[in-house]
Design an enzyme around this catalytic site. Structure first.
Site: not given
Ligand code: AMP
Length: 402
Positions: A7, A93, A182, A243, A386
């Protein structure tokens, strides 16, 4: 079979090496502050006797090239692998796959050029992914490499769910639409839920709640994503760490006119200074809980807003699905914060959702059912993974194509 998951971000590379025979992690690590005067590497691995070892180094790492070279050297020096050709595959990823990628893709020149073309839709993520991928292909040309997209799981959204009610030309010309993110986590936990409930995933309806620093909800019908709360970018939807999630877009015009904020300042404010942090000064849910318990009103407000927005999405996606078999909580907050689970599911008995207070208060590193036995909707806590999902999808792609 050994699969390395990478990643790569703009200034960091996370990696995990899996033994796919038993899904065990042979090594995992993080390289941070790439191209700063001093960078940091931390790697955990199992030595030949199965004992966990940790290596930490502070040294200058100039770019992704240097970073991946250091990672390979550490994996080899520690005896985890003898050389890179021992790897059976590398999974990368990628946050934004746009409309181009509805499934994993074998990395080649075309795939890399598409990821580059999609940079305007993910300016913070895709450049780092791409640069890590290019270096990785250069360093291990004979190892099959696969790109796994966060957006791909949501490629099954119907058009009426992914379109914004804006002039159609902006969809046609600029591909402005909901993509969702996601996806790897939502896919992983729904597969785990199907396994736990012993139900065929192709008949499973679920609402999955990925609640971490970034947070999103997915409505999953018969195993396929049919709606999700993040949109063109990860900014839309739930209240998140920093956010805002959903707001009236007219607030931006108002702020620009009243305070003269520029586009970059508005972007920064919505992505980095809003959400939980904007309301109470912290984006760490553990600290916010502590402050709320001490009587800090803004911390309590931040929690209430987080839970209220979540409850609204649970209600909305219950309506979208009609029948909900299970709700899954995952991510740092979803897996650990029992108050959030309790509050967001409170007074939803009319939707068939009943939380068992004692079960909800338990802690476990595995899957937990926290609903009562007579709850029509099973409510589960499932730790996400993940990296493992990326490794599994990489292995499946390689088995199909090589
Ligand atoms: P993630 O992005 O999935 O790593 O999740 C990060 C968020 O999870 C942060 O808001 C953390 O404060 C929160 N978190 C992690 N552990 C706990 C915990 N034990 N209780 C409450 N929140 C937690």
């Amino acid at each position: 079979m050994k699969i390395l998951v990478l990643n790569a971000g703009s200034s960091s590379v996370k990696f995990q090496l899996f033994n796919m025979q038993d899904n065990s992690v042979l090594a995992s690590g993080l390289i941070e502050q790439i191209s700063e005067p001093m960078s940091r590497i931390r790697m955990k691995y199992q030595d030949s006797t199965g004992i966990e070892q940790v290596v930490e180094q502070t040294l200058p790492i100039s770019d992704h090239h240097d970073a991946l070279r250091k990672m390979s050297a550490l994996l080899i020096e520690s005896g985890v692998i003898h050389n890179l050709n021992e790897l059976d595959g590398i999974g990368h990823r990628v946050v934004q796959g746009g409309a181009s990628f509805q499934a994993p893709a074998m990395v080649d020149e075309y795939v890399m050029s598409e990821i580059e073309r999609l940079i305007p839709l993910a300016p913070l993520h895709n450049p780092g992914h791409l640069s890590g991928m290019k270096v990785s292909v250069e360093q291990s040309p004979s190892v099959p490499q696969v790109a796994i997209f966060d957006t791909a799981f949501h490629s099954t959204l119907p058009k009426y769910a992914y379109m914004y009610a804006l002039p159609y030309k902006y969809y046609d010309e600029l591909k402005i639409r909901r993509y969702g993110f996601h996806g790897t986590s939502h896919r992983y936990v729904v597969k785990e839920a199907a396994r736990y409930l012993k139900q065929d995933i192709h008949t499973l309806n679920a609402i999955t709640l990925h609640l971490g620093n970034g947070a999103s909800v997915a409505a999953i019908e018969n195993g396929k994503s049919v709606d999700t709360s993040m949109g063109l970018t990860p900014l839309e939807g739930l209240v998140m760490g920093t956010r805002s999630g959903d707001i009236d877009p007219a607030i931006l015009f108002y702020l620009a006119r009243k305070r003269g904020l520029t586009l970059d300042e508005l972007d920064h404010m919505l992505n980095k200074e809003s959400g939980l942090k904007g309301i109470c000064g912290s984006n760490d849910m553990r600290e916010i809980s502590r402050l709320a318990h001490e009587g800090n009103e803004q911390a309590q407000l931040a929690r209430d807003m987080f839970n209220y927005r979540l409850k609204k999405y649970i209600g909305a996606y219950s309506a979208v699905l009609g029948r909900v078999d299970c709700i899954v909580f995952t991510g740092g907050i979803g897996e650990n914060d029992s108050e959030t689970r309790k509050e967001s599911c409170s007074r939803l008995e009319n939707l068939g959702i009943k939380i068992d207070a004692e079960r909800n208060a338990l802690r476990s590193s595995g899957i937990m059912q926290i609903s009562t036995d007579d709850s029509a909707v099973k409510v589960l806590v499932i730790p996400t993974n993940e990296e493992l999902e990326i490794a599994v999808e990489t292995m499946e792609m390689i088995e199909k194509h090589c």
